[in-house]
Scaffold this motif. Structure first.
Motif, PDB file in Angstrom:
ATOM      1  N   LYS A 203      -5.842 -64.081  10.089  1.00  0.00           N
ATOM      2  CA  LYS A 203      -5.789 -65.540  10.217  1.00  0.00           C
ATOM      3  C   LYS A 203      -6.525 -66.256   9.095  1.00  0.00           C
ATOM      4  O   LYS A 203      -6.426 -67.476   8.970  1.00  0.00           O
ATOM      5  CB  LYS A 203      -6.367 -65.955  11.571  1.00  0.00           C
ATOM      6  N   GLU A 204      -7.246 -65.523   8.274  1.00  0.00           N
ATOM      7  CA  GLU A 204      -7.970 -66.151   7.162  1.00  0.00           C
ATOM      8  C   GLU A 204      -6.974 -66.839   6.224  1.00  0.00           C
ATOM      9  O   GLU A 204      -5.935 -66.275   5.895  1.00  0.00           O
ATOM     10  CB  GLU A 204      -8.746 -65.094   6.387  1.00  0.00           C
ATOM     11  N   PRO A 205      -7.266 -68.082   5.762  1.00  0.00           N
ATOM     12  CA  PRO A 205      -6.333 -68.783   4.870  1.00  0.00           C
ATOM     13  C   PRO A 205      -5.982 -68.003   3.611  1.00  0.00           C
ATOM     14  O   PRO A 205      -4.826 -68.008   3.176  1.00  0.00           O
ATOM     15  CB  PRO A 205      -7.091 -70.076   4.536  1.00  0.00           C
ATOM     16  N   ALA A 206      -6.964 -67.328   3.026  1.00  0.00           N
ATOM     17  CA  ALA A 206      -6.689 -66.548   1.812  1.00  0.00           C
ATOM     18  C   ALA A 206      -5.686 -65.445   2.092  1.00  0.00           C
ATOM     19  O   ALA A 206      -4.797 -65.162   1.278  1.00  0.00           O
ATOM     20  CB  ALA A 206      -7.987 -65.960   1.261  1.00  0.00           C
ATOM     21  N   VAL A 207      -5.813 -64.812   3.264  1.00  0.00           N
ATOM     22  CA  VAL A 207      -4.897 -63.730   3.628  1.00  0.00           C
ATOM     23  C   VAL A 207      -3.509 -64.293   3.935  1.00  0.00           C
ATOM     24  O   VAL A 207      -2.485 -63.728   3.523  1.00  0.00           O
ATOM     25  CB  VAL A 207      -5.447 -62.953   4.837  1.00  0.00           C
ATOM     26  N   ALA A 208      -3.450 -65.411   4.641  1.00  0.00           N
ATOM     27  CA  ALA A 208      -2.162 -66.004   5.005  1.00  0.00           C
ATOM     28  C   ALA A 208      -1.346 -66.391   3.772  1.00  0.00           C
ATOM     29  O   ALA A 208      -0.137 -66.143   3.712  1.00  0.00           O
ATOM     30  CB  ALA A 208      -2.387 -67.221   5.897  1.00  0.00           C
ATOM     31  N   SER A 209      -1.989 -66.991   2.776  1.00  0.00           N
ATOM     32  CA  SER A 209      -1.257 -67.365   1.565  1.00  0.00           C
ATOM     33  C   SER A 209      -0.816 -66.132   0.789  1.00  0.00           C
ATOM     34  O   SER A 209       0.277 -66.089   0.208  1.00  0.00           O
ATOM     35  CB  SER A 209      -2.125 -68.269   0.685  1.00  0.00           C
ATOM     36  N   PHE A 210      -1.651 -65.098   0.791  1.00  0.00           N
ATOM     37  CA  PHE A 210      -1.313 -63.835   0.144  1.00  0.00           C
ATOM     38  C   PHE A 210      -0.062 -63.237   0.789  1.00  0.00           C
ATOM     39  O   PHE A 210       0.878 -62.791   0.098  1.00  0.00           O
ATOM     40  CB  PHE A 210      -2.505 -62.891   0.275  1.00  0.00           C
ATOM     41  N   LEU A 211       0.001 -63.238   2.110  1.00  0.00           N
ATOM     42  CA  LEU A 211       1.147 -62.687   2.822  1.00  0.00           C
ATOM     43  C   LEU A 211       2.412 -63.519   2.602  1.00  0.00           C
ATOM     44  O   LEU A 211       3.516 -62.968   2.515  1.00  0.00           O
ATOM     45  CB  LEU A 211       0.835 -62.589   4.314  1.00  0.00           C
ATOM     46  N   ALA A 212       2.262 -64.830   2.511  1.00  0.00           N
ATOM     47  CA  ALA A 212       3.436 -65.699   2.345  1.00  0.00           C
ATOM     48  C   ALA A 212       4.164 -65.418   1.040  1.00  0.00           C
ATOM     49  O   ALA A 212       5.388 -65.290   1.009  1.00  0.00           O
ATOM     50  CB  ALA A 212       3.010 -67.166   2.416  1.00  0.00           C
ATOM     51  N   TRP A 213       3.406 -65.320  -0.062  1.00  0.00           N
ATOM     52  CA  TRP A 213       4.100 -65.088  -1.321  1.00  0.00           C
ATOM     53  C   TRP A 213       4.629 -63.662  -1.418  1.00  0.00           C
ATOM     54  O   TRP A 213       5.663 -63.414  -2.046  1.00  0.00           O
ATOM     55  CB  TRP A 213       3.243 -65.469  -2.520  1.00  0.00           C
ATOM     56  N   LEU A 214       3.983 -62.699  -0.741  1.00  0.00           N
ATOM     57  CA  LEU A 214       4.508 -61.341  -0.722  1.00  0.00           C
ATOM     58  C   LEU A 214       5.843 -61.276   0.013  1.00  0.00           C
ATOM     59  O   LEU A 214       6.755 -60.536  -0.391  1.00  0.00           O
ATOM     60  CB  LEU A 214       3.510 -60.390  -0.050  1.00  0.00           C
ATOM     61  N   PHE A 215       5.991 -62.052   1.093  1.00  0.00           N
ATOM     62  CA  PHE A 215       7.271 -62.087   1.812  1.00  0.00           C
ATOM     63  C   PHE A 215       8.383 -62.604   0.909  1.00  0.00           C
ATOM     64  O   PHE A 215       9.469 -62.011   0.821  1.00  0.00           O
ATOM     65  CB  PHE A 215       7.154 -62.969   3.061  1.00  0.00           C
ATOM     66  N   LEU A 216       8.124 -63.717   0.237  1.00  0.00           N
ATOM     67  CA  LEU A 216       9.150 -64.292  -0.641  1.00  0.00           C
ATOM     68  C   LEU A 216       9.459 -63.363  -1.807  1.00  0.00           C
ATOM     69  O   LEU A 216      10.627 -63.217  -2.203  1.00  0.00           O
ATOM     70  CB  LEU A 216       8.678 -65.659  -1.149  1.00  0.00           C
ATOM     71  N   PHE A 217       8.453 -62.726  -2.346  1.00  0.00           N
ATOM     72  CA  PHE A 217       8.672 -61.783  -3.442  1.00  0.00           C
ATOM     73  C   PHE A 217       9.532 -60.607  -2.996  1.00  0.00           C
ATOM     74  O   PHE A 217      10.428 -60.158  -3.729  1.00  0.00           O
ATOM     75  CB  PHE A 217       7.322 -61.288  -3.965  1.00  0.00           C
ATOM     76  N   SER A 218       9.293 -60.110  -1.792  1.00  0.00           N
ATOM     77  CA  SER A 218       9.976 -58.901  -1.339  1.00  0.00           C
ATOM     78  C   SER A 218      11.428 -59.149  -0.935  1.00  0.00           C
ATOM     79  O   SER A 218      12.166 -58.190  -0.683  1.00  0.00           O
ATOM     80  CB  SER A 218       9.209 -58.261  -0.174  1.00  0.00           C
ATOM     81  N   LEU A 219      11.871 -60.410  -0.886  1.00  0.00           N
ATOM     82  CA  LEU A 219      13.299 -60.666  -0.651  1.00  0.00           C
ATOM     83  C   LEU A 219      14.162 -59.974  -1.699  1.00  0.00           C
ATOM     84  O   LEU A 219      15.275 -59.526  -1.402  1.00  0.00           O
ATOM     85  CB  LEU A 219      13.573 -62.176  -0.674  1.00  0.00           C
ATOM     86  N   HIS A 220      13.643 -59.875  -2.921  1.00  0.00           N
ATOM     87  CA  HIS A 220      14.471 -59.282  -3.975  1.00  0.00           C
ATOM     88  C   HIS A 220      14.645 -57.776  -3.786  1.00  0.00           C
ATOM     89  O   HIS A 220      15.585 -57.187  -4.310  1.00  0.00           O
ATOM     90  CB  HIS A 220      13.906 -59.622  -5.360  1.00  0.00           C
TER      91      HIS A 220
END
Length: 394
Positions: A203-220
């Motif tokens: 739930k940490e904000p730093a972790v949440a933002s890290f996970l968000a961009w990893l999700f979008l990156f992994s679409l490829h």
């Protein structure tokens, strides 16, 4: 009996060798497999998309139990069991023909690979005591990607000589052979953290933002799993051996980049700069490879590989620095879950799209998405999150 080896061998070189061996073996079943599914088993684009989506979904089955188990017992136990599963599933895929039976064996194959990846990562995160993390993860990923590259080079010739059945039998044999190395892996200290601690970490904000961009990156990844091999075969007109050289060259560029990035991170290079450069190179390389003839396309694909190598380094360093070592098994598996969900969504979207509109279109679209991610990564608001991911907090 514990294997008597220097600590560096038990915590880095042996794990990296095991991972490299499995990566070399499974290269046959990575981007080449859609060609086999379409040409020999007559699967449609939608079936291939669903099959790879199912493959990605196996992480949902593996991520929580494997991640938590790796915090409660030595990861080398799960590594051994996952190798048995990979070998058995590869044997099943050799003889499977109908989509239902093939889907079942492919599910087991994905489950084994997911557990193996989560467990080897947990072993790496839990050992090393924070010494030179950039070079440590750089060597690990360089050997792993070097194994993929060597396997991809060889896969074209293996498939040409022995066919896909022979390639899958080779996967099963090498997975069995690597079992002999598991007693040499380092046992690690275990604990029993509670579920509330994991939730608090995520739930940490730093972790949440890290996970968000990893999700979008992994679409490829979903686009690549379902369309990359078919793009090389049908759009660029490459033979199986030509595909092996094309893909293998990219992986060698990726492996070299992991070493370079790890070396420079240890000497003060900002993690946010690595991430932004990686996203831009990955996206632009993927876009440009689709718009060129064979040799220029290969050059741009290497640019894409350089970008992915930078992101791989960012991923490992970020996970190591964001999470406590006692809970990094469960938390790193949650990171894997997010990325596989991105791959799952990408497979569902881009498998049918590639068949209907051309195999270059999914690669172009996801290339644009990845390149655009470099903009918010460099935004001032991202500084705090990347500052935390880039420095040791323990």
């Amino acid at each position: 009996m514990e294997a008597r080896l220097p600590e560096a061998w038990k915590t880095l070189y042996c794990p990296a060798t095991v991972v490299a061996g499995v990566a070399l073996a499974t290269a046959t079943a990575n981007f080449f497999l859609p060609v086999y599914l379409k040409s020999e088993l007559r699967f449609t684009g939608s079936q291939i998309g669903w099959l790879y989506a199912l493959y990605s979904m196996t992480t949902l089955l593996a991520v929580i139990p494997a991640g938590l188990r790796n915090d409660r017992s030595s990861p080398r136990r799960l590594i051994a069991w996952s190798l048995v599963l990979i070998s058995a599933a590869a044997l099943g895929m050799t003889f499977a023909r109908g989509s239902l039976f093939y889907g079942a064996t492919f599910l087991l194959y994905g489950l084994g690979l997911s557990t193996f990846r989560i467990s080897t990562d947990a072993l790496m995160f839990k050992t090393g005591n924070g010494r030179s993390p950039g070079m440590r993860f750089g060597w690990f990923n360089a050997l792993k990607m070097g194994g993929v590259g060597a396997g991809t080079f060889a896969a074209g010739y293996v498939l040409w000589k022995w066919g896909f059945a022979g390639g899958l039998l080779l996967v099963a044999a090498i997975a069995c052979l690597t079992l002999s190395a598991t007693p040499m892996l380092s046992p690690v200290k275990v604990g029993f953290p509670g579920l509330r601690e994991y939730v608090s970490d995520l739930k940490e904000p730093a972790v949440a933002s890290f996970l968000a961009w990893l999700f979008l990156f992994s679409l490829h990844w979903g686009a690549e799993l379902t369309c990359y091999g078919l793009f090389l075969r049908e759009n660029l007109g490459l033979s199986l051996t030509g595909m092996g050289w094309y893909m293998g060259t990219e992986y060698m560029a990726l492996a070299a980049t992991c070493l370079w990035a790890g070396f420079h991170y240890d000497r003060g290079l900002d993690l946010r700069l690595l991430a932004a450069a990686g996203l831009l190179a990955s996206g632009v390389g993927q876009i440009s490879m689709c718009e060129a003839s064979q040799w220029p396309s290969l050059a741009w694909r290497c640019v894409h590989g350089i970008g992915d190598g930078l992101i791989m380094t960012v991923l490992y360093i970020g996970v190591a620095n964001l999470f406590q070592q006692s809970r990094v098994g469960g938390n790193s598996s949650a990171v894997n879950l997010v990325m596989m969900m991105g791959s799952f969504v990408g497979s569902l979207i881009f498998g049918p799209m590639g068949e209907q509109f051309g195999y270059d279109k999914p690669l172009l679209i996801t290339g644009v998405v990845v390149a655009m991610l470099s903009l918010p990564t460099m935004a001032p608001l991202a500084s705090r999150s990347w500052s935390r991911a880039g420095h040791h907090l323990r």
